[in-house]
Design an enzyme around this catalytic site. Structure first.
Site, PDB file in Angstrom:
ATOM      1  N   GLU A  39       0.865  -1.190   0.000  1.00 32.08           N
ATOM      2  CA  GLU A  39       0.000   0.000   0.000  1.00 32.08           C
ATOM      3  C   GLU A  39       0.899   1.236   0.000  1.00 32.08           C
ATOM      4  OE1 GLU A  39      -3.232  -0.888  -0.293  1.00 32.08           O
ATOM      5  OE2 GLU A  39      -2.380  -2.907  -0.177  1.00 32.08           O
ATOM      6  N   LYS A 170      -1.155 -12.526  19.153  1.00 32.94           N
ATOM      7  CA  LYS A 170      -1.732 -12.347  17.812  1.00 32.94           C
ATOM      8  C   LYS A 170      -3.246 -12.431  17.820  1.00 32.94           C
ATOM      9  CE  LYS A 170       2.571 -14.280  16.241  1.00 32.94           C
ATOM     10  NZ  LYS A 170       3.303 -15.464  15.783  1.00 32.94           N
ATOM     11  N   ASP A 246       7.793 -10.334  13.776  1.00 34.12           N
ATOM     12  CA  ASP A 246       6.687 -11.236  13.466  1.00 34.12           C
ATOM     13  C   ASP A 246       5.444 -10.360  13.273  1.00 34.12           C
ATOM     14  OD1 ASP A 246       4.719 -13.079  13.242  1.00 34.12           O
ATOM     15  OD2 ASP A 246       5.312 -14.253  14.989  1.00 34.12           O
ATOM     16  N   HIS A 341      -5.432   9.233  -3.320  1.00 29.57           N
ATOM     17  CA  HIS A 341      -5.155   7.896  -3.860  1.00 29.57           C
ATOM     18  C   HIS A 341      -5.034   7.942  -5.385  1.00 29.57           C
ATOM     19  CE1 HIS A 341      -5.249   4.582  -0.903  1.00 29.57           C
ATOM     20  NE2 HIS A 341      -5.775   5.503  -0.124  1.00 29.57           N
TER      21      HIS A 341
END
Lengths: 352, 352, 352, 352
Positions: A39, A170, A246, A341
C-alpha cells in the site's frame, strides 16, 4: 521433505521515509524509517507527518511506559477449591518460580504471575522481561519449565496447555492492554495552528471532532475492543516487515487510542500503543536486509539489554503517529482521501 | 520528493506448502499454497495439515458463505430526530443509491445499507459486491458519491467523515462478523481416529478438550471479541503477503472460531473465517511475483466476476485449518511445541 | 422539594427457596435463600438446583477467590511524559496513599494502584478492602482524598474526574474481571449420573454439548465480553433485591463463565462469578425487611470484617449455580422451557 | 411444593420524580416518572434533569428508532456445507416461517432472520414484532414452532438449543445493538448556556471534555463493549422495577452512548439507548401497583399495538437522560459527588 518446495522470497516494496524528529525517554534523534508495504500511498502519508515533526520543537515525543512478554498456561484441577489452593501456593512461592526462570535463561526474568480460575481450570499468566528480544520462544521455554516445577509440587494439577490464549498472542484482547504485553508507548505532539492549517489543511477543532466521532464513537458502535484509531495496523505492518518482526503481532498492535485536544487552535495529538511486540535480536533478525535496517535505525548499538528494543518501539510509535495524523487530516475534508489515492496511483504509473 | 528515498524491497522467505486437498462450493482441487513469513516453522506445521487433507476422502471442505465489502460514513445532523428522518429517507430511496453506485463503477454493486444513530451523528454502513477485488478503493469511491447524493437531497446533513470506523477496516470489531465484510468461509474436515493418532499424535477427546479450554474459555477470559482460535493470524499473514493482499487486514481476519467434535474417536475439526479481505485483482496484484503466485494458485482464470476471489478465499481457509489443526495437536502434548521449534531451528542452521 | 412526591414502595414478589447445601471456604451450611422477582418461574427453577445440592455429598462447593472495591479517577497532564512521571511517583509513594486512606476510614484499606495513560490523560484505578460493605461510597470518599493528596505533590496534574469509567461500576467491561472488583467466587458441584438423569432429565454429555455450543460459542458470536452463561442476571437480580444490594450491579455480575465436564457420565458443573458487588452493611441494608433477610441468611453475625459479606457472596454464587443448572438442563430438551413456563403460569392462575 | 415457602414481597422505596417535559415521535407530554430503588440519591439527581427539561422549549426530545424482540436457536448439522444449505433454504422460505408465526400468535410477526455458521452449528436469530409486550415468552413460543417447521423439511438438522445466546437476553453483547433487540431510542436536548451554568453549575466545554475522557476514552480502556455512559443502569433499574419490567434486562440496557457537543456555549446532550426491553402488557404487568403505575404514565391507553410500549420507552429514555446529565455535571466539579451524597443522607436521616 516432499511437501516443502525450495525456498524463495516474496519482495515487498520498501521505502525509507522521513526523517522523523523524535524525543522522549527512548529516542532523541532524527531518523528515517523503513516501510515495507504493497500500500504505497502510505509512504507520502507518513512522510507528511514526518515533515511536521521536523517543524515542531522536539518533534514527536515518545514515552515508553512499560515492557514485558507473557505466556499463559492452563493447568487442570479436580475442582475450583483445588485450583485456588494451587494458585495461592504459586503466589507464595513466586521466588522459586523466578529462580527457575533465571537458571534457565540469561535474559528472561519473571516479573509477574496472574491467575484466573474457571471451574476446575487454572489459567496462569506469566510476565517476563526479555531484554532486546520480542521473546516469543523465550517465554514458551520458560513456561515449559514453570509447568514442570509447579506440577512437581504434587499439587494435583494436570497439564492443560502450554498456551491458554490468556497470553494473548496475535489476538485482539483486553488482557494485553490491562496487564501488559510487549512494549507500551505513547507518542504525542503539539502542533501550532499555522502548521495545522498549512501542512494538514485542516483545523484543530475539526481534527478533534473527527477523533471523537470516528475513532471513539465509531469504534464503539463497531464493537471494537480497547481500541479507537484510524489505521495503526498499516504503519505497524510496514515497519514490522521491514525490520524482521513477526508481523502477525500487528493484530494486538492495532489496538490503541488516538486522543486529541484543541488547545486554543493548536492541536495536541497523541497515539497510545499499549502492545508493540518487537525486538532487535532473535528470530528473523539475522537476515541480511533486516540486520541492515536495524543498524541503519541505530537499534544494534552496544547498549544495556532492552535499550535497543525500546528505541525501536519509540521509532515505531512515532511512525504510527505520523501516519495517523496524516490520514485523519485528510478525512476532515470531503473527497480528499480518494483524490490523494488517485493522484498517487497516476504518479506511480507515470514513473513506471 | 525529498522525503521518499529510492524504492527497494524487503524479501520475505517464502515456501510453497502442500498440496492441500480442498473441496466445497469454491474449490475442488489439490493445490500447493505459498506462505511468506519470517516464522518458518509455519511451513512444516501447515504441511502436516496438508498431508492429512490428502489422506482424507474429499480433504478439507470449504464453504464460502457470503461476500461483500463495506464502507461506513458519518453525516452529522442537528439532532437525533433529523438524523432519523434522513436514515428513513435513505432506506426508502435505496434504489437511487444503488443506481448511483452502478453508474459510477462496472464492478461495484450496492447490497445493503445499515444505519445507526448516536446523538446527532448518523453512521451509514454501505455494503457492496466488488467482483474479484478486495474493494478498498472501490467502496471509498462509491461512498464519496453516495455522500454527495444524500447531501443533495437537502436533508440538512453535513459531511462528518468518509470513514466512520463502523466499516471496519483493519480493526478487530464485532460488526464485521455480524453484518459481514469480506468473504466469509468455513473450513471443516472429519479425520479418522487412526490419522488423529498417527499423524497428529493425539486423540479427538484431547483435541476437543483443548479447543474448549484454550480457544473458547481462554479467549473469553482474555477478553477476546468474537474470536476463539489458536493462531489464524500466522497463516493469514503468510498467505496474504505471498499473494499481494493488504496484509493489515489480518487484524479482522484473525477473528474466528475453531470448533471441534469428538465423533466416536474421529475428529471433526472446523475453522470459521468470517472476514477474509482478499482479491485477485486490484492494488498490489500487478507485481510480477504476485501475479505468478495467483496464476499458480489457479486464481487468474477466465471466470465469472468473484469466482477467482472465492477460490482464493477457499484456499486460504483450508490453509488456516491446516496450521490450526497442527498447532493445537502439538499443544495437547507437554513440551512438544518447544521441541518442534528447537529441532526446526537446528535443521535450518544445518542447511545453512 | 416540589419535584419529589411522597415516598411509596414497589412490592416485588419474594420467595425463600431451598434450602441449598453449600460448602467451601466461605459457607458450610444448608440455607434457604430469598428471591425477589417478577419472573416467578425462577423460584422452582432455582428450587430444582437446590434439591440436587441436598442430594450430593457436600452440596455445592463455593470458593471465594478475591475481594476488593475499586474507583478510578482521571487526572490530566500536559502530555504523556508528564502523566508518566506522575504515575511513577504514585507507584513510589503508594505507602503515603495507603496511609491517607487508613487515616480517613477505619474500614477502607488501599490494596492496589493501577494506572493507564492515554495521551495526556492519566487514569488511576485504586482498589480497596472495604470490610463487609460493598463499598461504593467508601471508595468515592477515599478517591477524593487521594486526588487531593496527589495534586498536593505539585505534579502539574489537574482534576479530570472522580470516576473515569475504568472502575467500572454497573457496566460490562473486561477490567473488572482481570484486575478484580467485588467478591470473586467460583461455585461447583459433581452430580452423579443418576441424579443428572432423574432430577435434570438429561445427561452429562448433552449438558456439556449445550454449555459449549450455547454459552461459549453462542456468546462468542454474539460479541459477549468475558462472559459465557445462560442467565446469571436473573438470579443475581432476585437475590440482590431481596437483600438490599444495589441491583444495578447485576450488569457486571452478569459476566461470568459456566463450565462443565462429562466425567464418565457424572456431570461436573461450575459457575464463575468474578464480580459480585455485595455487602451486609451500608446503604440500603438498614431497611426492616432487608435486615431480617440478612439475619435469616446468617449474614449479620459477629464475625471478622468481611466474613459476613463473604458468606453472602458464597450463598449468591450457590444460588446462581442452582438456577443456571436447571435452565440449561431444560434447554437440552426441545420444548421443555416453554412447557415449564406454560404449566407454571397455569398453576399460578389456579392458585390466584 | 416443599421448597417454596409462602410468597411475600420485598418493598422497594419508590418516588415519582418530575415532571419531565418530553417531545418527539413517541411522547409529547409532561410526565412524572416512578423510580423504585434503594439508591435514593437517584431521585433528586433525576429531578434536576427533569427541572431543566421543563425550562427548555420542547424539553427532552426522544426519537424511537426501531423495535423488535429476538430469539436465536441452535440447530446442528453434519458439517458446514449442510448448515449452509439449510440456512439458504430458510432464507428462501422465510414467508413460510412468517406464516407459521402469524398462525400461532395474533401479536407476534416475523421481521427478520439472521444466521451464522460455526463449524457444523447453525445459529438462527429470529426477530419479531411483539406489539406492546416485551415479548420474552412470545418469541420463545414462536421459536419452538419455527424449529419444528425447519426440522420438518428434512434438512438433516438436529435440535441444538431453543436459545443459542445469540439472542441475547440479559447479557451485554454487540449483536443486540447491531441487529436490534427491544426498542431503540435516542434522547437529546439543547441546553442554553445560562441553564448549564445555573442549574448544572458547569459549562458546555467541561461537560464535553468529561463525556469524551470518561465515557468514551475511559470506557474504551476498561474494555467496555458498545457502551460509553456514566450510569444508565441506575435509572433503568429504578424505572423497570416500578413498572413491572423484567429488570434483569438492564444488563443490555446499560449499553449505550452519551454524546455531547459544545455549541457556542450551549450544551447539546444526548443518550442513545439501543435496547430497551420493555412492555406495557404481559408478565408482571397485572400486579396492582404495576398497573397503576403504567396507567399513571399514560401507557395503558387504547392505542395501536406497540404505541403504549413506545411511549413507555420514550419516557424511560428521557429519564435516563435526566440522570445522566445530572451525574456528569456533578463529576465536572471536584468533590461535588461525595458532598451531594453526604448532604442527602443527612437530610434523609433528619426526615426519618
Amino acid at each position: 521433505m516432499t511437501m516443502l518446495s525450495a525456498t524463495e522470497v516474496t519482495p515487498i516494496p520498501t521505502s525509507w521515509v522521513g526523517p522523523i524528529r523524535v524525543s522522549g525517554n527512548a529516542v532523541d534523534d532524527e531518523v528515517r524509517v523503513p516501510l515495507a508495504t504493497y500500500e504505497t500511498p502510505l509512504w507520502p502519508s507518513v512522510g507528511r507527518g514526518a515533515r511536521i515533526s521536523r517543524l515542531v520543537e522536539g518533534g514527536i515525543q515518545v514515552t515508553v511506559v512499560d515492557e514485558r512478554m507473557t505466556r499463559s498456561v492452563i493447568l487442570t484441577a479436580t475442582n475450583a477449591a483445588q485450583a485456588h489452593a494451587a494458585a495461592q501456593r504459586i503466589r507464595e512461592r513466586q521466588d522459586e518460580l523466578a529462580a527457575a526462570v533465571s537458571a534457565q535463561s540469561s535474559y528472561a526474568r519473571l516479573l509477574e504471575v496472574h491467575s484466573e480460575i474457571v471451574g476446575n481450570l487454572l489459567f496462569i499468566r506469566f510476565a517476563f522481561a526479555t531484554g532486546d528480544a520480542s521473546g516469543h520462544n523465550m517465554v514458551t521455554n520458560a513456561a515449559d519449565a514453570l509447568i514442570a516445577l509447579v506440577r512437581s509440587w504434587e499439587s494435583g494439577l494436570e497439564y492443560g496447555s502450554i498456551s491458554g490464549n490468556y497470553c494473548s498472542d496475535k489476538k485482539a484482547t483486553a488482557v494485553n492492554g490491562i496487564l501488559g504485553r510487549g512494549r507500551s508507548a505513547v507518542a504525542d505532539i503539539l502542533i501550532p495552528r499555522e502548521l495545522v492549517e498549512q501542512q494538514l489543511r485542516t483545523t484543530a477543532a475539526r481534527m478533534c471532532d473527527l477523533v471523537v466521532r470516528k475513532n471513539l464513537v465509531g469504534s464503539t458502535i463497531a464493537g471494537a475492543l480497547r481500541s479507537g484509531n484510524a489505521h495503526y495496523a498499516n504503519m505497524l505492518l510496514a515497519f514490522y516487515l521491514a525490520t524482521g518482526q513477526d508481523a502477525a503481532n500487528i493484530v494486538e498492535g492495532s489496538q490503541g487510542i488516538t486522543y486529541a485536544e484543541n488547545r486554543d487552535g493548536d492541536l495536541y495529538f497523541s497515539c497510545q500503543l499499549p502492545h508493540l511486540i518487537v525486538g532487535t535480536v532473535g528470530n528473523g533478525k539475522h537476515l541480511t536486509g533486516v540486520e541492515a535496517a536495524l543498524e541503519r535505525l541505530g537499534c544494534r548499538e552496544p547498549r544495556e539489554p532492552g535499550e535497543n528494543a525500546r528505541r525501536l518501539a519509540g521509532l515505531i510509535a512515532a511512525t504510527v503517529l505520523c501516519g495517523e495524523l496524516s490520514l485523519l487530516a485528510a478525512q476532515t475534508n470531503p473527497g480528499e482521501l480518494m483524490r490523494a489515492h488517485v493522484q498517487l496511483e497516476r504518479a506511480q504509473k507515470e514513473q513506471a
